[in-house]
Enzyme design. Structure first.
Site, PDB file in Angstrom:
ATOM      1  CE1 TYR A 143      -3.559   7.983   7.878  1.00  0.00           C
ATOM      2  CE2 TYR A 143      -4.837   6.342   6.697  1.00  0.00           C
ATOM      3  CZ  TYR A 143      -4.223   6.773   7.854  1.00  0.00           C
ATOM      4  OH  TYR A 143      -4.261   5.999   8.985  1.00  0.00           O
TER       5      TYR A 143
ATOM      6  CD  GLN B 220      -2.667   1.181   2.567  1.00  0.00           C
ATOM      7  OE1 GLN B 220      -2.092   1.440   3.620  1.00  0.00           O
ATOM      8  NE2 GLN B 220      -3.963   0.903   2.499  1.00  0.00           N
TER       9      GLN B 220
ATOM     10  NE  ARG C 285     -10.991  -5.488  12.786  1.00  0.00           N
ATOM     11  CZ  ARG C 285     -12.067  -4.736  13.027  1.00  0.00           C
ATOM     12  NH1 ARG C 285     -12.283  -4.284  14.252  1.00  0.00           N
ATOM     13  NH2 ARG C 285     -12.906  -4.438  12.055  1.00  0.00           N
TER      14      ARG C 285
END
Length: 412
Positions: free
Chosen positions: A177, A107, A353
């Site tokens: 971001y 990423q 997760r």
């Protein structure tokens, strides 16, 4: 009535998928959840071993998270800064992942106003000037020459990733971001060609995608873009505007769009959902922030309850409007949930997760029956410690402080 799904022999889950120039062995991707396993902006053996374990555990492609395209985009010392000096170290990771049969992605992004002078090497920059409580620092609006340079840095990051052996890059255009800061009216208060109308607010994103896609064509690198369906609060991007942005991203010919949501500096739990262990979060925070979180956290952090496939109904609206590959992410913890997403028209799925809890979760899905479910209970201990230590499930920690164990036990 329980949803009905295709029988196993008709399921797409364990069929290959061609993503740009790489073929994934199945439809699963380890999402770009920040590992916090770097050191001094560089990879470590711990980072390598974690992604190798996920690859060995059957994932189609694993994603190294949160790599900054330039020094000014760094928030944490444990974050990667994607530069030529670390190509040999990254290549050992991609080689090892490939040996396990998985593809490797990284990423790329820029943290913008959520950086800090100690990591970014300068006053944080963003779409607009102001003060960011997330980093407790003033922020300077970017000059035009800086905007052009950071866009070029995105393209250079693709070339660097290719030299390190990555099959794919994921451009981070969501979660508040830098690209997201230009897109969102909440953080973009500019009065020039980069602010105001949506057309103007998309200008920086288009510049980054111009550079990324040019580099991708030269190198044969696949490109995913992480995109916010909504910011998660009034005054941010909502779905109608987000659909226009998604159509613009698709127009660039990217290989897929990852549909997410939330704004980490304003609505962080809109991204992750689940319980908020306030004491645990404060325990791992810097000393100056510790008591602020304990006193004000319950008032400032809006809760978003966890449910499996929590983004799916909103993501279906994008599936109905877009023609290209879409990647579903958000609350996938079981075979049933994954089949729901694939059965709704999404070509690929991302998980985070569930793979922090068990890196071999995908292999268990393939070997087990349809009742296979992750042992992750979304008490979010892993999130609480992520930015300070590393991203680790509480079920793998034998030395938790007593008060943390007590808080986690109290959470439902």
């Amino acid at each position: 009535m329980e949803p009905q799904h295709l029988p196993d022999e008709k399921s797409q889950l364990f069929t290959p998928y061609r993503l740009g120039g790489v073929t994934l062995r199945n439809r699963t991707i380890r999402s770009a959840a920040f590992e916090s396993m770097g050191r001094d902006f560089s990879p470590t053996e711990q980072l390598k071993q974690y992604h190798v374990s996920v690859a060995r555990g059957g994932i189609g492609m694993t994603t190294l998270a949160y790599a900054a395209v330039c020094r000014s985009g760094l928030s944490f010392r444990k974050q990667l800064w994607l530069r030529e000096a670390i190509v040999p170290q990254l290549a050992t990771i991609t080689d090892a992942v490939h040996k396990e049969g998985a593809a490797a992605s990284i990423q790329i992004g820029h943290c913008g106003n959520m950086t800090h002078p100690t990591t970014a090497g300068q006053i944080p920059i963003g779409a607009s000037s102001g003060f960011n409580l997330y980093a407790y620092t003033p922020v300077r609006g970017m000059r035009h020459d800086e905007i052009r340079q950071v866009a070029r840095d995105f393209g250079q990051a693709v070339r660097t990733a290719h030299r390190a052996g990555f099959d794919c890059v994921e451009v981070h255009a969501g979660h508040g971001y830098l690209i997201s800061q230009f897109l969102s009216p909440y953080t973009n208060r500019r009065h020039d060609a980069y602010g105001g109308t949506l057309e103007n607010r998309m200008r920086f994103m288009r510049m980054c995608l111009d550079e990324v896609m040019d580099a991708a064509r030269q190198t044969g690198t696949a490109v995913l873009v992480k995109h916010n369906m909504y910011d998660g609060f009034r005054g941010g991007i909502e779905i109608p505007e987000s659909l226009e942005i998604a159509r613009e991203i698709e127009r660039y010919g990217v290989d897929g769009i990852v549909l997410s949501g939330g704004f980490v500096s304003k609505a962080p739990m809109a991204v992750m959902r689940g319980l908020i262990p306030i004491y645990t979060m404060s325990h791992y925070a810097p000393l100056w922030l510790r008591y602020f979180i304990r006193w004000c956290g319950p008032l400032m952090i809006r809760q978003f309850p966890f449910e499996e496939c929590y983004f799916l109904e909103d993501a279906k609206r994008f599936r109905a409007e877009l023609k290209g590959t879409l990647v579903y992410v958000g609350g996938l913890v079981s075979r049933e949930g994954i089949e729901r997403a694939l059965g709704s028209g999404f070509e690929l799925v991302q998980m985070g997760r569930a793979l922090v809890n068990d890196p071999a979760f995908v292999a268990r899905l393939q070997a087990g029956d349809r009742s296979t479910r992750s042992a992750c209970d979304h008490r979010n201990y892993c999130i609480a410690r992520m930015y300070s230590l590393d991203m680790r499930c509480c079920k793998h920690c034998d030395d938790l402080p007593r008060k943390i164990r007590e808080e986690l036990a109290r959470l439902p």
